[in-house]
Design a protein around this motif. Structure first.
Motif, PDB file in Angstrom:
ATOM      1  N   ASP A  20      46.148  81.055  53.287  1.00 31.55           N
ATOM      2  CA  ASP A  20      44.937  81.850  53.515  1.00 31.55           C
ATOM      3  C   ASP A  20      45.298  83.228  54.047  1.00 31.55           C
ATOM      4  OD1 ASP A  20      41.944  81.944  53.653  1.00 31.55           O
ATOM      5  OD2 ASP A  20      42.383  82.262  55.783  1.00 31.55           O
ATOM      6  N   LEU A  21      46.211  83.267  54.991  1.00 29.73           N
ATOM      7  CA  LEU A  21      46.665  84.549  55.532  1.00 29.73           C
ATOM      8  C   LEU A  21      47.318  85.398  54.443  1.00 29.73           C
ATOM      9  CD1 LEU A  21      47.124  86.447  57.925  1.00 29.73           C
ATOM     10  CD2 LEU A  21      49.245  85.194  58.383  1.00 29.73           C
ATOM     11  N   ARG A  24      44.672  86.947  52.376  1.00 24.66           N
ATOM     12  CA  ARG A  24      43.937  87.992  53.109  1.00 24.66           C
ATOM     13  C   ARG A  24      44.719  89.309  53.192  1.00 24.66           C
ATOM     14  NH1 ARG A  24      39.478  85.956  56.225  1.00 24.66           N
ATOM     15  NH2 ARG A  24      39.370  83.698  55.979  1.00 24.66           N
ATOM     16  N   GLU A  51      41.265  76.887  48.958  1.00 22.35           N
ATOM     17  CA  GLU A  51      42.308  77.922  48.932  1.00 22.35           C
ATOM     18  C   GLU A  51      42.745  78.252  47.506  1.00 22.35           C
ATOM     19  OE1 GLU A  51      43.155  79.864  51.428  1.00 22.35           O
ATOM     20  OE2 GLU A  51      41.862  78.710  52.757  1.00 22.35           O
ATOM     21  N   LEU A  54      40.203  80.488  46.075  1.00 19.45           N
ATOM     22  CA  LEU A  54      40.416  81.877  46.511  1.00 19.45           C
ATOM     23  C   LEU A  54      41.565  82.523  45.746  1.00 19.45           C
ATOM     24  CD1 LEU A  54      39.989  81.581  50.393  1.00 19.45           C
ATOM     25  CD2 LEU A  54      38.341  82.481  48.735  1.00 19.45           C
ATOM     26  N   GLN A  81      32.240  77.855  54.073  1.00 13.93           N
ATOM     27  CA  GLN A  81      32.761  79.005  53.331  1.00 13.93           C
ATOM     28  C   GLN A  81      32.930  78.688  51.845  1.00 13.93           C
ATOM     29  OE1 GLN A  81      32.973  82.017  54.589  1.00 13.93           O
ATOM     30  NE2 GLN A  81      33.739  82.944  52.717  1.00 13.93           N
ATOM     31  N   GLU A  85      31.367  81.055  48.969  1.00 14.19           N
ATOM     32  CA  GLU A  85      32.109  81.631  47.838  1.00 14.19           C
ATOM     33  C   GLU A  85      31.448  81.249  46.519  1.00 14.19           C
ATOM     34  OE1 GLU A  85      34.402  83.825  48.135  1.00 14.19           O
ATOM     35  OE2 GLU A  85      35.020  83.567  50.221  1.00 14.19           O
TER      36      GLU A  85
END
Length: 132
Positions: A20-21, A24, A51, A54, A81, A85
């Motif tokens: 996730d980081l 981002r 994830e 994303l 979340q 999304e």
């Protein structure tokens, strides 16, 4: 000073946090490398599906993202979340006032009561329909 209690984080949860980081900060290749094995090992895990959804969005694969978010949303442990999304994708596809978008935004705030962006979109939807 008071002793700090250490808490172990399960490896899968740590991997998702790092992925996730990576997403981002724009490191799509690193996130893909982390998530490739996770998706194979845990194809029904809502966190992994979120994830990888994303990741699909970051790779401009809206159909892949939608499929993963939809599958994750079927789980009782799906995050708010994930619904948000999915609501954003459906908003683009169906329009701002689509009932499906409202359902997804309401599910978002049900699962994550402090999700400010979902409340803003719900408010905009009400305003666009002439409701105060």
């Amino acid at each position: 000073p008071a002793a700090v209690e250490e808490e172990a984080i399960p490896e899968a949860q740590a991997l998702l946090a790092v992925a996730d980081l990576a997403l981002r900060v724009g490191s799509v290749k690193y996130a893909r490398a982390l998530l490739t094995g996770a998706e194979t090992a845990h194809p029904d895990d809502p966190g992994v599906l979120h994830e990888t959804g994303l990741l699909a969005l970051a790779s401009h694969d809206e159909a892949g993202a939608r499929a993963r978010f939809e599958k994750a949303a079927q789980s009782t442990s799906a995050r708010g979340q994930t619904f948000f999304e999915l609501a954003l994708l459906e908003r683009e596809r169906l329009g701002v006032n689509a009932p499906r978008v409202r359902e997804l935004l309401e599910e978002t705030v049900l699962r994550t009561p402090n999700h400010a962006e979902a409340y803003v979109l719900l408010g905009q939807k009400e305003e666009s329909q002439g409701r105060p």
